[in-house]
Design a protein around this motif. Sequence first.
Motif, PDB file in Angstrom:
ATOM      1  N   MET A  10       0.701  -1.347   0.019  1.00  0.00           N
ATOM      2  CA  MET A  10      -0.139  -0.048  -0.018  1.00  0.00           C
ATOM      3  C   MET A  10       0.777   1.318  -0.067  1.00  0.00           C
ATOM      4  SD  MET A  10      -2.790   1.375   2.922  1.00  0.00           S
ATOM      5  CE  MET A  10      -1.214   1.814   3.840  1.00  0.00           C
ATOM      6  N   MET A  11       1.901   1.370   0.839  1.00  0.00           N
ATOM      7  CA  MET A  11       2.839   2.294   0.596  1.00  0.00           C
ATOM      8  C   MET A  11       3.518   2.521  -0.519  1.00  0.00           C
ATOM      9  SD  MET A  11       4.683   1.786   4.653  1.00  0.00           S
ATOM     10  CE  MET A  11       3.733   1.910   6.111  1.00  0.00           C
ATOM     11  N   ILE A  12       4.036   1.341  -1.040  1.00  0.00           N
ATOM     12  CA  ILE A  12       4.617   1.454  -2.420  1.00  0.00           C
ATOM     13  C   ILE A  12       3.741   2.260  -3.461  1.00  0.00           C
ATOM     14  CG2 ILE A  12       5.682   0.294  -4.210  1.00  0.00           C
ATOM     15  CD1 ILE A  12       6.856  -1.446  -1.921  1.00  0.00           C
ATOM     16  N   ASP A  13       2.411   1.708  -3.343  1.00  0.00           N
ATOM     17  CA  ASP A  13       1.357   2.051  -4.313  1.00  0.00           C
ATOM     18  C   ASP A  13       0.984   3.535  -4.096  1.00  0.00           C
ATOM     19  OD1 ASP A  13      -0.619   1.798  -6.094  1.00  0.00           O
ATOM     20  OD2 ASP A  13      -2.030   0.730  -4.899  1.00  0.00           O
ATOM     21  N   CYS A  14       1.051   4.187  -2.976  1.00  0.00           N
ATOM     22  CA  CYS A  14       0.606   5.281  -2.693  1.00  0.00           C
ATOM     23  C   CYS A  14       1.923   6.220  -3.059  1.00  0.00           C
ATOM     24  CB  CYS A  14       0.409   5.535  -1.077  1.00  0.00           C
ATOM     25  SG  CYS A  14      -0.050   7.367  -0.648  1.00  0.00           S
ATOM     26  N   LEU A  68       8.887 -15.711   1.975  1.00  0.00           N
ATOM     27  CA  LEU A  68       8.777 -15.147   0.286  1.00  0.00           C
ATOM     28  C   LEU A  68       7.338 -15.330  -0.097  1.00  0.00           C
ATOM     29  CD1 LEU A  68      12.216 -16.333  -1.050  1.00  0.00           C
ATOM     30  CD2 LEU A  68      11.499 -14.083  -0.609  1.00  0.00           C
ATOM     31  N   ASN A  69       6.743 -16.632   0.274  1.00  0.00           N
ATOM     32  CA  ASN A  69       5.410 -16.723   0.090  1.00  0.00           C
ATOM     33  C   ASN A  69       4.520 -15.720   0.813  1.00  0.00           C
ATOM     34  OD1 ASN A  69       5.677 -19.018  -1.581  1.00  0.00           O
ATOM     35  ND2 ASN A  69       5.769 -20.533   0.004  1.00  0.00           N
ATOM     36  N   SER A  70       4.745 -15.709   2.069  1.00  0.00           N
ATOM     37  CA  SER A  70       3.945 -14.646   2.835  1.00  0.00           C
ATOM     38  C   SER A  70       3.964 -13.410   2.145  1.00  0.00           C
ATOM     39  CB  SER A  70       4.020 -14.617   4.024  1.00  0.00           C
ATOM     40  OG  SER A  70       5.426 -14.078   4.566  1.00  0.00           O
ATOM     41  N   ALA A  71       5.178 -12.985   1.708  1.00  0.00           N
ATOM     42  CA  ALA A  71       5.233 -11.496   1.063  1.00  0.00           C
ATOM     43  C   ALA A  71       4.713 -11.401  -0.286  1.00  0.00           C
ATOM     44  CB  ALA A  71       7.025 -11.081   0.786  1.00  0.00           C
ATOM     45  N   SER A  72       4.582 -12.515  -1.121  1.00  0.00           N
ATOM     46  CA  SER A  72       4.039 -12.548  -2.226  1.00  0.00           C
ATOM     47  C   SER A  72       2.568 -12.433  -2.048  1.00  0.00           C
ATOM     48  CB  SER A  72       4.543 -13.734  -3.287  1.00  0.00           C
ATOM     49  OG  SER A  72       4.352 -14.881  -2.606  1.00  0.00           O
ATOM     50  N   ALA A  73       2.096 -13.083  -1.091  1.00  0.00           N
ATOM     51  CA  ALA A  73       0.949 -13.574  -0.947  1.00  0.00           C
ATOM     52  C   ALA A  73      -0.010 -11.986  -0.514  1.00  0.00           C
ATOM     53  CB  ALA A  73       0.422 -14.503   0.137  1.00  0.00           C
ATOM     54  N   GLY A  74       0.723 -11.182   0.484  1.00  0.00           N
ATOM     55  CA  GLY A  74       0.364  -9.928   0.665  1.00  0.00           C
ATOM     56  C   GLY A  74       0.338  -8.950  -0.439  1.00  0.00           C
ATOM     57  N   ILE A  75       1.229  -9.032  -1.304  1.00  0.00           N
ATOM     58  CA  ILE A  75       1.148  -8.256  -2.461  1.00  0.00           C
ATOM     59  C   ILE A  75       0.097  -8.592  -3.496  1.00  0.00           C
ATOM     60  CG2 ILE A  75       2.313  -7.516  -4.689  1.00  0.00           C
ATOM     61  CD1 ILE A  75       5.139  -8.168  -3.053  1.00  0.00           C
ATOM     62  N   LEU A  76      -0.232  -9.928  -3.645  1.00  0.00           N
ATOM     63  CA  LEU A  76      -1.435 -10.341  -4.486  1.00  0.00           C
ATOM     64  C   LEU A  76      -2.668 -10.192  -3.912  1.00  0.00           C
ATOM     65  CD1 LEU A  76       0.500 -13.659  -5.714  1.00  0.00           C
ATOM     66  CD2 LEU A  76       0.142 -11.513  -7.129  1.00  0.00           C
ATOM     67  N   ILE A  77      -2.724 -10.152  -2.582  1.00  0.00           N
ATOM     68  CA  ILE A  77      -4.261  -9.883  -1.868  1.00  0.00           C
ATOM     69  C   ILE A  77      -4.637  -8.483  -1.915  1.00  0.00           C
ATOM     70  CG2 ILE A  77      -5.129 -10.212   0.259  1.00  0.00           C
ATOM     71  CD1 ILE A  77      -3.657 -12.736   0.872  1.00  0.00           C
TER      72      ILE A  77
END
Length: 226
Positions: A8-12, A172-181
């Motif tokens: 969200m921060m990167i997106d903003c 790494l799985n949790s990081a990618s999952a957070g981004i995709l969600i």
Amino acid sequence: MVSAILTMMIDCFATSFYKRSHFSKSLPVVNYRNEEMSGGHEGHVHVHTHATHGSAFVAEDSAQSDLFRHRVVSQVLELGIVVHSVIIGISLGASQSAKTIKPLVAALTFHQFFEGMGLGGCISQAKFKSRAIVVMVLFFSFTTPAGIGIGIGISRVYNENSSTALIMEGILNSASAGILIYMALVDLIAADFMNPRMQSKFKLQIGANFALLLGSGCMSLLAIWA
């Protein structure tokens, strides 16, 4: 959760950067001194002309802002997909059991197909140049095979049950999952569900929500094999 917040921060920040750079280049400069010197009927016509140009500028700026938004969404979405694809590829390449590989390939094919559809839609809306589109397509196409190659290369020394491997894979799985969600709920699904056409038709809302739950359930079933 941390990954979703960082996304969200990167997106903003990325969206605000695009907007600031655009405004600094295309902000119109109005010569107020000439407007004050003009009078009578000419001044009246001049005001109407500026109003017309102002409306056109607002419409153009809104379209440009949407375009920048689509570009940020497509780039951040590809980042999450790339990370996820590499991890899946490494897991597949390092697997040494045929019973594990066959269902994993089926689940991976199904999963990557729909990720590719979503990413392709975002890229088409972003209206990138041909070179950027080719680069993004190549990144999506070759990250999983690259991960498979890495997995095959380290299969002799890689122990998927070791604590280090499990911790790294989980992070790494949790990081990618957070981004995709985050990208799916905030930038993709929410935009469609808040569309005026969707909001004005109750049956369409019911159908869309049912399809969303059905799709989520089908993707969750992949966890049985993947």
